[in-house]
Structure formats: structure tokens, C-alpha cells
Enzyme design. Structure first.
Site, short mmCIF file in Angstrom:
data_model
loop_
_atom_site.label_atom_id
_atom_site.label_comp_id
_atom_site.label_asym_id
_atom_site.label_seq_id
_atom_site.Cartn_x
_atom_site.Cartn_y
_atom_site.Cartn_z
N LYS A 203 -16.26 -44.37 29.34
CA LYS A 203 -16.64 -43.62 29.24
C LYS A 203 -15.91 -42.66 29.48
O LYS A 203 -16.11 -41.24 29.56
CB LYS A 203 -18.38 -42.99 30.08
CG LYS A 203 -19.40 -44.60 29.07
CD LYS A 203 -20.87 -44.16 30.26
CE LYS A 203 -21.09 -45.19 29.27
NZ LYS A 203 -22.77 -45.25 30.01
N LYS B 216 -15.62 -41.19 32.39
CA LYS B 216 -16.49 -39.99 33.77
C LYS B 216 -16.97 -40.80 34.19
O LYS B 216 -17.40 -41.75 34.34
CB LYS B 216 -16.98 -38.66 32.49
CG LYS B 216 -18.19 -39.46 31.65
CD LYS B 216 -19.15 -37.84 31.19
CE LYS B 216 -20.00 -39.00 30.33
NZ LYS B 216 -20.37 -38.45 29.00
N1 C2G Z 1 -31.98 -48.77 26.59
C1 C2G Z 1 -32.76 -48.10 26.14
N2 C2G Z 1 -33.18 -47.29 25.27
C2 C2G Z 1 -32.82 -46.50 25.55
C3 C2G Z 1 -31.82 -46.40 26.22
C4 C2G Z 1 -31.31 -46.96 27.15
O1 C2G Z 1 -33.58 -49.96 25.80
N3 C2G Z 1 -33.18 -45.03 25.14
C5 C2G Z 1 -31.16 -49.35 26.98
C6 C2G Z 1 -29.71 -49.74 26.94
O2 C2G Z 1 -29.77 -50.33 25.68
C7 C2G Z 1 -28.90 -50.84 28.39
C8 C2G Z 1 -29.85 -50.28 29.56
O3 C2G Z 1 -30.85 -49.96 29.48
O4 C2G Z 1 -29.25 -52.35 27.72
C9 C2G Z 1 -28.59 -49.99 29.93
O5 C2G Z 1 -28.47 -48.93 29.37
P1 C2G Z 1 -27.15 -48.16 30.23
O6 C2G Z 1 -26.90 -47.69 31.02
O7 C2G Z 1 -26.48 -46.93 28.53
O8 C2G Z 1 -26.19 -49.77 30.00
P2 C2G Z 1 -24.57 -49.12 29.34
O9 C2G Z 1 -23.86 -48.39 30.04
O10 C2G Z 1 -24.76 -49.26 27.59
O11 C2G Z 1 -23.94 -50.18 30.15
O12 C2G Z 1 -22.06 -54.86 30.29
C10 C2G Z 1 -23.01 -53.68 29.74
C11 C2G Z 1 -23.02 -52.39 30.24
O13 C2G Z 1 -22.96 -52.90 31.41
C12 C2G Z 1 -24.02 -51.53 29.50
#
Ligand code: C2G
Length: 129
Positions: free
Chosen positions: A45, A47
Site C-alpha cells: 500500500k 504506507k
Molecule cells: N474485510 C471484510 N469486510 C470489510 C473489511 C475487511 O470482510 N468491510 C476482510 C477482508 O476481506 C480480509 C480481512 O477482512 O479478508 C482483512 O482485511 P484487510 O486488513 O484489509 O486485509 P488486506 O490488507 O487485504 O490483507 O495475504 C492477504 C493480505 O494479507 C490481506
């Protein structure tokens, strides 16, 4: 014992995060969570997360539905993590739909619907305004 594995950054922990972990746990009886390291997050990302990796891991580990946490250091190591932890099921949110289908050879792969109307990015935007 059926083991479930999932991955994420889980920055500014919110209800969408909790719901996916609760639903993931229902696919088995032991839930393992790979929490993205700060370095991996930076590479994805460009950041840094608001909460550092140790704090994010502590929060995830404290949850009743979570049995084990570890550092997710690279997206490329997902297959290795699945094998190392002997996971039977990989659960991810459907923002990753189709992205991990290659692992269907070594475990069940499930994509769950994201919780609508909440995300870490949106929370940061609202606070900034
Ligand atoms: N999530 C969700 N609903 C949301 C936001 C997030 O179900 N409103 C789920 C995402 O789909 C994901 C999990 O929460 O399965 C974690 O989300 P993030 O922290 O955004 O994870 P990300 O940065 O996408 O990292 O190897 C894959 C990565 O590590 C995933």
C-alpha cells in the site's frame, strides 16, 4: 481437528474484521491468522499501517475466535504458510475472489462476502475530514 487459516492487515480493527474472523472460525475448530507485517503492508500500500504489527497481532490474538497468530511476511509465501500450519481451509474476503484459487490443490479455499460500508481507508478519511 479442522484447521482454518486466514490473512490480513487488520489495521484500526473494526466490525468487518471481527465478522470475517468469526465466520472463518465456523469452517473448522482452530483458527490461525497471518497478520501482515509492517514491511509487507508498506510494499502493498506504499504506507505504514496506523497500528504497528505487534499491536495488531496482540489485538487479533486476544479474540475468543482466534487460536494462533503469526507474521505474514510475504504474499508469495501463502502456500508455504498453509502447508506449515497444516491448514484444511483458507478463508479470505471476496475482495480477493479468485486470487488464491491455485491453493485449491492443497486445501479448501473459501471467499466470504465483505461486510458492507466499513473499511480502514474510510475510517481514516472520515477522521481526516
Ligand atoms: N474485510 C471484510 N469486510 C470489510 C473489511 C475487511 O470482510 N468491510 C476482510 C477482508 O476481506 C480480509 C480481512 O477482512 O479478508 C482483512 O482485511 P484487510 O486488513 O484489509 O486485509 P488486506 O490488507 O487485504 O490483507 O495475504 C492477504 C493480505 O494479507 C490481506
Amino acid at each position: 481437528m479442522k484447521k482454518v487459516i486466514t490473512f490480513g492487515t487488520f489495521d484500526l480493527f473494526h466490525i468487518g474484521h471481527l465478522r470475517i474472523l468469526e465466520r472463518a472460525r465456523e469452517y473448522g475448530d482452530y483458527l490461525i491468522v497471518g497478520v501482515s507485517t509492517d514491511a509487507l503492508n508498506f510494499s502493498k500500500k506504499q504506507k505504514n499501517p496506523i497500528y504497528n504489527q505487534e499491536d495488531r497481532k496482540k489485538i487479533i490474538h486476544a479474540l475468543k475466535v482466534v487460536d494462533e497468530v503469526f507474521d505474514e511476511e510475504s504474499l508469495e509465501l501463502k502456500g508455504e504458510y498453509i502447508k506449515k500450519h497444516k491448514a484444511d481451509v483458507l478463508v479470505m474476503g471476496n475482495d480477493w475472489e479468485g486470487k488464491f484459487d491455485e491453493f485449491k490443490e492443497i486445501c479448501e479455499v473459501v471467499y466470504l462476502e465483505r461486510t458492507p460500508s466499513i473499511s480502514t481507508t474510510e475510517i481514516i478519511e472520515i477522521i481526516k475530514e
